[in-house]
Scaffold this active site. Structure first.
Site, PDB file in Angstrom:
ATOM      1  N   TYR A   1      25.174  25.838  -4.044  1.00  0.00           N
ATOM      2  CA  TYR A   1      25.041  24.458  -4.442  1.00  0.00           C
ATOM      3  C   TYR A   1      23.280  24.511  -4.791  1.00  0.00           C
ATOM      4  O   TYR A   1      22.548  24.064  -5.565  1.00  0.00           O
ATOM      5  CB  TYR A   1      25.122  23.513  -3.356  1.00  0.00           C
ATOM      6  CG  TYR A   1      24.587  22.002  -3.591  1.00  0.00           C
ATOM      7  CD1 TYR A   1      24.766  21.332  -4.513  1.00  0.00           C
ATOM      8  CD2 TYR A   1      23.516  21.604  -2.689  1.00  0.00           C
ATOM      9  CE1 TYR A   1      24.094  20.026  -4.698  1.00  0.00           C
ATOM     10  CE2 TYR A   1      22.453  20.375  -2.710  1.00  0.00           C
ATOM     11  CZ  TYR A   1      23.250  19.691  -3.822  1.00  0.00           C
ATOM     12  OH  TYR A   1      22.550  18.421  -3.982  1.00  0.00           O
TER      13      TYR A   1
ATOM     14  N   TRP B   1      25.408  16.910   4.443  1.00  0.00           N
ATOM     15  CA  TRP B   1      25.979  17.329   3.201  1.00  0.00           C
ATOM     16  C   TRP B   1      26.962  18.502   3.183  1.00  0.00           C
ATOM     17  O   TRP B   1      27.467  18.516   2.069  1.00  0.00           O
ATOM     18  CB  TRP B   1      24.562  17.608   2.416  1.00  0.00           C
ATOM     19  CG  TRP B   1      24.737  17.939   1.018  1.00  0.00           C
ATOM     20  CD1 TRP B   1      24.436  19.195   0.332  1.00  0.00           C
ATOM     21  CD2 TRP B   1      25.233  17.105   0.319  1.00  0.00           C
ATOM     22  NE1 TRP B   1      24.757  18.960  -1.044  1.00  0.00           N
ATOM     23  CE2 TRP B   1      24.979  17.524  -1.123  1.00  0.00           C
ATOM     24  CE3 TRP B   1      25.505  15.703   0.178  1.00  0.00           C
ATOM     25  CZ2 TRP B   1      25.533  17.055  -2.167  1.00  0.00           C
ATOM     26  CZ3 TRP B   1      25.951  14.827  -0.865  1.00  0.00           C
ATOM     27  CH2 TRP B   1      25.822  15.714  -2.090  1.00  0.00           C
TER      28      TRP B   1
ATOM     29  N   GLU C   1      26.403  11.112  -2.468  1.00  0.00           N
ATOM     30  CA  GLU C   1      25.079  10.773  -1.502  1.00  0.00           C
ATOM     31  C   GLU C   1      25.557   9.506  -0.556  1.00  0.00           C
ATOM     32  O   GLU C   1      25.028   9.545   0.451  1.00  0.00           O
ATOM     33  CB  GLU C   1      24.061  10.518  -2.144  1.00  0.00           C
ATOM     34  CG  GLU C   1      23.190  11.764  -3.072  1.00  0.00           C
ATOM     35  CD  GLU C   1      22.920  12.853  -2.085  1.00  0.00           C
ATOM     36  OE1 GLU C   1      22.673  12.690  -0.729  1.00  0.00           O
ATOM     37  OE2 GLU C   1      22.551  14.065  -2.671  1.00  0.00           O
TER      38      GLU C   1
END
Length: 186
Positions: A19, A49, A41
């Site tokens: 990522y 995350w 988000e």
């Protein structure tokens, strides 16, 4: 082969490194992708995350590949179906906000021509490049994320506090917070 130097937050976890290397801080102008990051988000609020990244494919399937036109039309039955989906974060308020945020997203598209024009307008279309030497210097919010958060809320968005918005800005490359010695900095 020389090992890449990366921002410390991603080191040692394959999904995080991928990522970081492929997406984080890379400018995104496509509305579909901007919506995807916005939804991810908002679901991340209060969570890590990595939790979201591990469930990203499940979110794609559950939310019709983040097609905001479809998400905006989700019925109560679809919301209840999502509440039973163990592959995503089953928070009713966040699921409902995804639907209302899709509606607000499309209203912004109508007003500005695209969500991309709207959001990138806050930075005159150019990424904000910060120069943190170490991760401790990377902020969680900024005056920019405060302003965007306030405006998004005024436009009906939910789960878009300044911290969520700042993470979105980083994810979509509107803000570049790669640390000084990270290979992505160059």
């Amino acid at each position: 082969m020389e090992e890449k130097i990366r921002c410390k937050w991603c080191v040692g976890i394959d999904i995080y490194e991928k990522y970081h290397d492929d997406e984080w801080g890379v400018p995104v102008y496509d509305d579909q992708k901007l919506f995807e990051f916005l939804i991810l988000e908002t679901f991340q609020a209060g969570l890590s995350w990595i939790t979201i990244l591990k469930k990203r494919e499940n979110f794609r399937l559950a939310f019709d590949d983040f097609n905001y036109s479809k998400v905006a039309l989700y019925s109560e039955d679809k919301i209840q179906e999502l509440m039973q989906n163990a592959g995503i974060i089953r928070n009713q308020l966040k699921i409902r906000s995804a639907v209302s945020n899709a509606i607000s997203f499309m209203k912004i598209q109508e007003e500005f021509g695209s969500f991309s024009k709207y959001i990138w307008g806050f930075v005159d279309g150019k990424p904000v490049i910060n120069y943190p030497k170490i991760m401790k210097e990377v902020q969680a919010t900024s005056p920019l994320s405060d302003a965007i958060s306030k405006d998004l809320k005024k436009k009906g968005f939910k789960f878009v506090g300044s911290t969520v918005v700042y993470a979105h800005l980083q994810a979509t490359g509107m803000v570049n917070d790669h640390v000084e010695d990270c290979w992505k900095r160059s």
